[in-house]
Design an enzyme around this catalytic site. Structure first.
Site, PDB file in Angstrom:
ATOM      1  N   THR A 176       0.916  -1.141   0.000  1.00 21.50           N
ATOM      2  CA  THR A 176       0.000   0.000   0.000  1.00 21.50           C
ATOM      3  C   THR A 176       0.949   1.183   0.000  1.00 21.50           C
ATOM      4  O   THR A 176       2.120   1.019   0.334  1.00 21.50           O
ATOM      5  CB  THR A 176      -0.825  -0.004   1.313  1.00 21.50           C
ATOM      6  OG1 THR A 176      -1.574  -1.201   1.393  1.00 21.50           O
ATOM      7  CG2 THR A 176      -1.780   1.157   1.416  1.00 21.50           C
ATOM      8  N   ARG A 204     -14.029  -7.378  -3.386  1.00 21.56           N
ATOM      9  CA  ARG A 204     -13.417  -7.259  -2.059  1.00 21.56           C
ATOM     10  C   ARG A 204     -13.036  -5.782  -1.818  1.00 21.56           C
ATOM     11  O   ARG A 204     -12.513  -5.117  -2.694  1.00 21.56           O
ATOM     12  CB  ARG A 204     -12.177  -8.150  -1.989  1.00 21.56           C
ATOM     13  CG  ARG A 204     -11.451  -8.140  -0.642  1.00 21.56           C
ATOM     14  CD  ARG A 204     -10.203  -7.313  -0.698  1.00 21.56           C
ATOM     15  NE  ARG A 204      -9.445  -7.360   0.561  1.00 21.56           N
ATOM     16  CZ  ARG A 204      -8.375  -6.613   0.788  1.00 21.56           C
ATOM     17  NH1 ARG A 204      -7.922  -5.812  -0.138  1.00 21.56           N
ATOM     18  NH2 ARG A 204      -7.767  -6.667   1.954  1.00 21.56           N
ATOM     19  N   VAL A 205     -13.323  -5.277  -0.628  1.00 25.05           N
ATOM     20  CA  VAL A 205     -13.067  -3.869  -0.321  1.00 25.05           C
ATOM     21  C   VAL A 205     -11.856  -3.759   0.589  1.00 25.05           C
ATOM     22  O   VAL A 205     -11.765  -4.420   1.625  1.00 25.05           O
ATOM     23  CB  VAL A 205     -14.314  -3.220   0.322  1.00 25.05           C
ATOM     24  CG1 VAL A 205     -14.018  -1.784   0.736  1.00 25.05           C
ATOM     25  CG2 VAL A 205     -15.485  -3.253  -0.660  1.00 25.05           C
ATOM     26  N   GLY A 226      -0.558  -3.268   5.076  1.00 23.91           N
ATOM     27  CA  GLY A 226      -0.609  -4.647   5.564  1.00 23.91           C
ATOM     28  C   GLY A 226      -1.870  -5.328   5.060  1.00 23.91           C
ATOM     29  O   GLY A 226      -2.486  -4.884   4.088  1.00 23.91           O
ATOM     30  N   ILE A 227      -2.244  -6.402   5.715  1.00 20.42           N
ATOM     31  CA  ILE A 227      -3.437  -7.148   5.306  1.00 20.42           C
ATOM     32  C   ILE A 227      -4.682  -6.357   5.711  1.00 20.42           C
ATOM     33  O   ILE A 227      -4.924  -6.113   6.900  1.00 20.42           O
ATOM     34  CB  ILE A 227      -3.447  -8.545   5.963  1.00 20.42           C
ATOM     35  CG1 ILE A 227      -2.190  -9.346   5.566  1.00 20.42           C
ATOM     36  CG2 ILE A 227      -4.723  -9.300   5.598  1.00 20.42           C
ATOM     37  CD1 ILE A 227      -2.085  -9.706   4.112  1.00 20.42           C
TER      38      ILE A 227
HETATM   39  N1  GLY Z   1      -3.917  -2.841   2.904  1.00 15.34           N
HETATM   40  C1  GLY Z   1      -4.289  -3.016   1.570  1.00 15.34           C
HETATM   41  C2  GLY Z   1      -5.304  -4.054   1.368  1.00 15.34           C
HETATM   42  O1  GLY Z   1      -5.353  -5.053   2.075  1.00 15.34           O
HETATM   43  O2  GLY Z   1      -6.088  -3.918   0.473  1.00 15.34           O
END
Ligand code: GLY
Length: 315
Positions: A176, A204-205, A226-227
């Site tokens: 990101t 997916r958002v 990150g995730i």
């Molecule tokens: N942090 C970016 C995403 O997971 O979309």
């Protein structure tokens, strides 16, 4: 007052997928220098954030704008948000396609009554603005996607592919970009932009266009990486900012929030600034690709691989 600036180009377990330490350092330091020059010329926080995000979106190694990862159907869909801390106003786009700078759409939406647009609405806005069509796909991302697709196929067929063979693209998936600024007038703004996780389901958002991933008030601003699901579950950016807004120091707010994220086994990172001039960053991942200008010099977090969850520079 003396402006402050911190930017990031993602988080992960190594710098390998990003081209190595020297490449990442040169890119991040160059962007910090360019944006800090603008701030010294009196640029407003939100404008400086947009410029920093555009430069990061243009760099093909970072997962935003040009160089975004591909979703499960092989398409690039990007998300971005801008938060003006002084106005405490959030705007963003979700899963927008065929645009060079998603952050510019977030900027345009700052003054609209409908301030967060998803795919179809964002496409309509692009048409209204006569924005040139742009293909953000790079050969590197296409090849990563093809390799991962083949890997999935091999795994299904043979059930024996090693996780490491898919390493490079899972790095990109945690990518990101983000920028947080404190300008000369004491205004704070935060911006975040991403190509998403890579290989995600259509629709997916990402956290990047939610206050969980990008948030600011007059007291503090945060951009996360990150995730996305982990960041949303922690509501990380809003949590850190609200702790500071309620009176906690930035260093304590990020330390408490990262300790909680670590306990919950999250995979994420964050950069932040407070109105008193404090700069702080944190991660539960191995590396955080961040660089900052503290008013005296440029520094970065690229070689910070120790067990500490946070680092900070006092005001
Ligand atoms: N942090 C970016 C995403 O997971 O979309």
């Amino acid at each position: 007052m003396q402006p402050k600036l911190i930017i990031h180009g993602g988080a992960g377990s190594s710098l390998k997928g990003k081209g190595g330490l020297a490449v990442v350092r040169e890119a991040l330091h160059g962007i910090v220098a360019a944006v800090y020059d603008d701030l010294l010329q009196g640029a407003a926080a939100a404008a400086a954030v947009v410029k920093g995000c555009e430069l990061l979106e243009d760099h093909p190694r970072f997962n935003a704008g040009t160089g975004s990862v591909l979703q499960s159907d092989g398409q690039v869909r990007m998300s971005a948000a801008l938060m003006d801390g002084t106005a405490q106003r959030f705007s963003g786009v979700i899963n927008v396609m065929r645009v060079q700078h998603p952050i510019q759409l977030a900027q345009t939406l700052q003054t609209e009554s409908d301030r967060v647009l998803s795919d179809q609405g964002a496409a309509e806005l692009l048409r209204e603005l006569n924005t040139p069509i742009y293909n953000p796909l790079t050969d590197l991302r296409l090849n990563e996607w093809l390799a991962e697709r083949k890997g999935d196929f091999d795994k299904t067929m043979a059930g024996v592919i090693a996780e490491q063979e898919l390493g490079a693209e899972s790095e990109a998936g945690r990518g990101t970009i983000g920028v947080v600024v404190l300008d000369q007038a004491g205004r704070i703004a935060a911006g975040t932009s991403t190509g998403g996780k890579g290989f995600e389901r259509i629709g997916r958002v990402s956290d990047s266009a939610m206050p969980a991933g990008n948030y600011a008030t007059p007291q503090a601003g945060v951009s996360c990486t990150g995730i996305g699901e982990d960041i949303i579950d922690e509501c990380l950016a809003a949590k850190i900012v609200i702790r500071v807004t309620d009176g906690m120091s930035l260093a304590d707010a990020i330390a408490k929030s990262m300790a909680e994220a670590s306990q919950n086994k999250r995979d994420l990172g964050a950069i932040s600034l407070a109105a008193d001039g404090a700069i702080a960053w944190g991660k539960t991942s191995e590396v955080l690709l961040a660089a900052y200008h503290d008013g005296h010099a440029i520094g970065d977090t690229l070689e910070w691989t120790g067990p500490e969850l946070v680092g900070h520079i006092a005001p």
